[in-house]
Design a protein around this motif. Structure first.
Motif, mmCIF file in Angstrom:
data_model
loop_
_atom_site.group_PDB
_atom_site.id
_atom_site.type_symbol
_atom_site.label_atom_id
_atom_site.label_comp_id
_atom_site.label_asym_id
_atom_site.label_seq_id
_atom_site.Cartn_x
_atom_site.Cartn_y
_atom_site.Cartn_z
ATOM 1 N N GLN A 276 4.871 -14.069 9.189
ATOM 2 C CA GLN A 276 4.885 -14.665 7.853
ATOM 3 C C GLN A 276 3.916 -13.962 6.919
ATOM 4 O OE1 GLN A 276 4.267 -18.888 7.847
ATOM 5 N NE2 GLN A 276 4.122 -19.028 5.628
ATOM 6 N N GLY A 277 2.807 -13.470 7.454
ATOM 7 C CA GLY A 277 1.836 -12.794 6.598
ATOM 8 C C GLY A 277 1.195 -13.732 5.604
ATOM 9 N N SER A 278 0.757 -14.894 6.069
ATOM 10 C CA SER A 278 0.247 -15.937 5.169
ATOM 11 C C SER A 278 -0.981 -15.496 4.385
ATOM 12 C CB SER A 278 -0.067 -17.209 5.958
ATOM 13 O OG SER A 278 -1.011 -16.956 6.983
ATOM 14 N N ARG A 279 -1.754 -14.554 4.928
ATOM 15 C CA ARG A 279 -2.966 -14.107 4.224
ATOM 16 C C ARG A 279 -2.658 -13.127 3.087
ATOM 17 N NH1 ARG A 279 -6.743 -11.726 8.621
ATOM 18 N NH2 ARG A 279 -4.722 -10.970 9.372
ATOM 19 N N LEU A 280 -1.374 -12.772 2.940
ATOM 20 C CA LEU A 280 -0.961 -11.992 1.775
ATOM 21 C C LEU A 280 -0.448 -12.891 0.654
ATOM 22 C CD1 LEU A 280 0.777 -8.886 3.394
ATOM 23 C CD2 LEU A 280 -1.512 -9.053 2.425
ATOM 24 N N TYR A 281 -0.463 -14.190 0.897
ATOM 25 C CA TYR A 281 -0.190 -15.204 -0.118
ATOM 26 C C TYR A 281 1.105 -14.916 -0.877
ATOM 27 C CZ TYR A 281 -4.971 -16.425 1.067
ATOM 28 O OH TYR A 281 -6.099 -16.770 1.765
ATOM 29 N N ALA A 282 1.027 -14.759 -2.194
ATOM 30 C CA ALA A 282 2.227 -14.657 -3.026
ATOM 31 C C ALA A 282 3.090 -13.457 -2.685
ATOM 32 C CB ALA A 282 1.829 -14.595 -4.501
ATOM 33 N N LEU A 283 2.533 -12.446 -2.056
ATOM 34 C CA LEU A 283 3.304 -11.244 -1.749
ATOM 35 C C LEU A 283 4.331 -11.475 -0.647
ATOM 36 C CD1 LEU A 283 0.469 -8.547 -1.834
ATOM 37 C CD2 LEU A 283 2.062 -9.180 -3.669
ATOM 38 N N THR A 284 4.128 -12.515 0.165
ATOM 39 C CA THR A 284 5.065 -12.776 1.266
ATOM 40 C C THR A 284 5.732 -14.143 1.151
ATOM 41 O OG1 THR A 284 3.149 -13.480 2.601
ATOM 42 C CG2 THR A 284 3.951 -11.228 2.915
ATOM 43 N N ASN A 285 5.780 -14.695 -0.052
ATOM 44 C CA ASN A 285 6.480 -15.974 -0.230
ATOM 45 C C ASN A 285 7.966 -15.857 0.059
ATOM 46 O OD1 ASN A 285 4.210 -17.390 -0.877
ATOM 47 N ND2 ASN A 285 4.601 -17.505 -3.076
ATOM 48 N N GLU A 286 8.532 -14.682 -0.209
ATOM 49 C CA GLU A 286 9.979 -14.518 -0.091
ATOM 50 C C GLU A 286 10.385 -13.418 0.886
ATOM 51 O OE1 GLU A 286 11.739 -14.025 -3.948
ATOM 52 O OE2 GLU A 286 10.428 -15.532 -4.851
ATOM 53 N N VAL A 287 9.407 -12.705 1.456
ATOM 54 C CA VAL A 287 9.728 -11.604 2.369
ATOM 55 C C VAL A 287 8.788 -11.621 3.566
ATOM 56 C CG1 VAL A 287 10.675 -10.083 0.596
ATOM 57 C CG2 VAL A 287 8.242 -9.976 1.139
ATOM 58 N N GLY B 45 -3.218 -7.025 6.837
ATOM 59 C CA GLY B 45 -2.917 -8.450 6.871
ATOM 60 C C GLY B 45 -3.574 -9.260 5.782
ATOM 61 N N THR B 46 -4.415 -8.635 4.952
ATOM 62 C CA THR B 46 -5.066 -9.351 3.859
ATOM 63 C C THR B 46 -4.835 -8.609 2.548
ATOM 64 O OG1 THR B 46 -7.176 -8.166 4.045
ATOM 65 C CG2 THR B 46 -6.886 -10.133 5.435
ATOM 66 N N ILE B 47 -5.047 -9.298 1.435
ATOM 67 C CA ILE B 47 -4.903 -8.675 0.127
ATOM 68 C C ILE B 47 -5.825 -7.471 0.006
ATOM 69 C CG2 ILE B 47 -5.281 -9.001 -2.346
ATOM 70 C CD1 ILE B 47 -2.785 -10.428 -1.313
ATOM 71 N N GLU B 48 -7.065 -7.640 0.420
ATOM 72 C CA GLU B 48 -8.055 -6.563 0.284
ATOM 73 C C GLU B 48 -7.669 -5.350 1.124
ATOM 74 O OE1 GLU B 48 -8.747 -9.738 0.843
ATOM 75 O OE2 GLU B 48 -9.631 -10.259 -1.111
ATOM 76 N N SER B 49 -7.232 -5.582 2.381
ATOM 77 C CA SER B 49 -6.891 -4.447 3.246
ATOM 78 C C SER B 49 -5.630 -3.740 2.761
ATOM 79 C CB SER B 49 -6.727 -4.913 4.693
ATOM 80 O OG SER B 49 -5.663 -5.833 4.833
ATOM 81 N N LEU B 50 -4.669 -4.467 2.208
ATOM 82 C CA LEU B 50 -3.466 -3.835 1.668
ATOM 83 C C LEU B 50 -3.820 -2.975 0.458
ATOM 84 C CD1 LEU B 50 -0.389 -3.476 1.648
ATOM 85 C CD2 LEU B 50 -0.235 -5.541 0.236
ATOM 86 N N TRP B 51 -4.669 -3.499 -0.417
ATOM 87 C CA TRP B 51 -5.105 -2.724 -1.585
ATOM 88 C C TRP B 51 -5.862 -1.477 -1.140
ATOM 89 C CZ3 TRP B 51 -9.920 -1.340 -3.555
ATOM 90 C CH2 TRP B 51 -9.928 -0.865 -4.875
ATOM 91 N N GLU B 52 -6.767 -1.625 -0.182
ATOM 92 C CA GLU B 52 -7.547 -0.483 0.311
ATOM 93 C C GLU B 52 -6.632 0.578 0.935
ATOM 94 O OE1 GLU B 52 -10.246 -2.256 3.025
ATOM 95 O OE2 GLU B 52 -11.539 -3.109 1.462
ATOM 96 N N ALA B 53 -5.630 0.135 1.705
ATOM 97 C CA ALA B 53 -4.714 1.078 2.347
ATOM 98 C C ALA B 53 -3.934 1.883 1.316
ATOM 99 C CB ALA B 53 -3.763 0.340 3.277
ATOM 100 N N ASN B 54 -3.586 1.266 0.205
ATOM 101 C CA ASN B 54 -2.920 1.995 -0.867
ATOM 102 C C ASN B 54 -3.866 3.005 -1.511
ATOM 103 O OD1 ASN B 54 -0.012 1.050 -1.871
ATOM 104 N ND2 ASN B 54 -1.023 -0.717 -0.965
ATOM 105 N N MET B 55 -5.095 2.580 -1.786
ATOM 106 C CA MET B 55 -6.059 3.487 -2.400
ATOM 107 C C MET B 55 -6.382 4.674 -1.485
ATOM 108 S SD MET B 55 -6.581 2.269 -5.401
ATOM 109 C CE MET B 55 -5.008 1.379 -5.523
#
Length: 400
Positions: free
Chosen positions: A16-27, A248-258
């Protein structure tokens, strides 16, 4: 003679990726966009085919529609095979039993029939929510060399973060003598990457035993691996030293992109010897207008840029109008940043509209707090969305 595969991969992609909050509401989390043109699922799928593993079961459960459509017949990853290839494996109703996947081990156990039809010698179990490049064939060769019943890929993490992971305590030869699942006071910092290779028959037996065990969480880390270790099975670690990110978190996803940006990026997705494949939309070339300014950014096909983009990643079809600024941000497909809007230190999901003069995120020199906008929403003209704020619906806010 019956046809067989040496190794079959089981890719756990139902989270579910619940720690990504709004980013995984539908996916599902593995279907979340990454790096302007990729989805998270692209990395384990590409790793499989680059490693010579051409039979992959993808175990889906939470919000699977978009993920299923994205994978399709597996053609972008050369996994559209007559014998083998990629197969979507959702929970199903059987004659004797039917249930949702109750845990990682439960998901694989419910698909033992899928694995057995290829008569594999080995089973590779993967997580679908990590960013990394890894040659599973090397890990398999090491598994065979040691004669292990189970081999666990492992990476050293900072000691202060070790309690977030399953921690392996090993002997000098790499054999595992203790496994601690997310210990409060870890004895070491060698963390499980959630990548396992098992002897197939051994795995079937332990999954069946786990399914019959009252009170089991039906989980590899919490149940199956400790049971194997307790029974004295031969278990080894396989050390990995490359880039690996649990997004699995907003911060880690942002960091991985950067980590993809810069002349010498922390993580390089452009290696011609280890291509990361994806399903690319049919879109025209990106367009940079006369007023556009783009610095240290990744811009996907179909984008139209008339404003300023700095240190950011823009997915297919993003529009940045004249006078708008996107900085230190991730903007996913189809989103529009209108004239005079400011987006900084943010992740914006698909098909979002940020109207004229709106402010997303914060501009300051302190620790970044990532603002997040969920899919298909509109932020009204002049509205302010603070750093760390997460929006799941349209937002009017307070106008300046």
């Amino acid at each position: 003679m019956r046809r067989k595969k040496e190794c079959v991969a089981m890719l756990l992609a139902g989270g579910q990726g619940s720690r990504l909050y709004a980013l995984t509401n539908e996916v599902a989390k593995p279907a979340v966009g990454y790096g302007a043109k990729y989805r998270i699922i692209d990395f384990p799928l590409s790793n499989c085919i680059n490693s010579g593993i051409d039979t992959v079961g993808v175990l889906t459960q939470y919000e699977p529609l978009e993920l299923n459509e994205y994978i399709g017949n597996g053609q972008p990853w050369d996994l559209d095979r007559a014998f083998g290839g990629v197969h979507i494996l959702p929970p199903y109703q059987a004659k004797k039993k039917s249930s949702w996947y109750e845990g990682t081990a439960s998901a694989v156990f419910q698909n033992v029939g899928f694995m057995k039809q290829y008569s594999p010698d080995y089973i590779l179990v993967l997580s679908g929510d990590h960013i990394y490049k890894m040659n599973y064939a090397k890990m398999l060769r090491e598994h065979i060399r040691t004669g292990a019943d189970c081999t666990i890929a492992a990476i050293e993490v900072p000691q202060k973060e070790a309690s977030r992971f399953g921690i392996l305590n090993v002997r000098p030869d790499g054999s595992i003598y203790e496994f601690e699942e997310k210990p409060k006071e870890p004895k070491g910092n060698l963390a499980s990457m959630g990548i396992y290779i098992f002897g197939a028959e051994k795995l079937y037996r332990y999954l069946e035993e786990d399914d019959k065990t009252p009170g089991s969480g039906r989980d590899f880390g919490k149940d199956v691996l400790p049971a194997m270790l307790k029974a004295g099975e031969k278990m080894f670690s396989y050390r990995f030293s490359g880039y690996w990110k649990d997004v699995g978190t907003i911060e880690s996803l942002w960091e991985a992109n950067m980590d993809l940006l810069g002349e010498e990026p922390v993580f390089n997705v452009g290696d011609p010897d280890w291509r990361i494949q994806s399903r690319n939309p049919n879109a025209p070339p990106e367009y940079l207008g006369q007023t556009a300014r783009v610095e240290n950014s990744m811009i996907a096909l179909g984008c139209e840029i008339d404003g300023t983009v700095e240190n950011s990643l823009l997915a297919t079809g993003v529009i940045v109008e004249e006078g708008a600024l996107v900085k230190d941000s991730v903007v996913m497909a189809g989103s529009v940043i209108r004239r005079g809007a400011l987006v900084e230190s943010a992740i914006i999901a698909e098909n979002v509209t940020v109207r004229e003069g709106a402010r997303i995120g914060e501009r300051n020199g302190g620790a970044k707090k990532i603002a997040v906008l969920g899919r298909n929403i509109t932020v009204s003209a002049g509205a302010k969305v603070g750093g760390g704020q997460i929006l799941e619906g349209d937002f009017k806010g307070e106008n300046e």
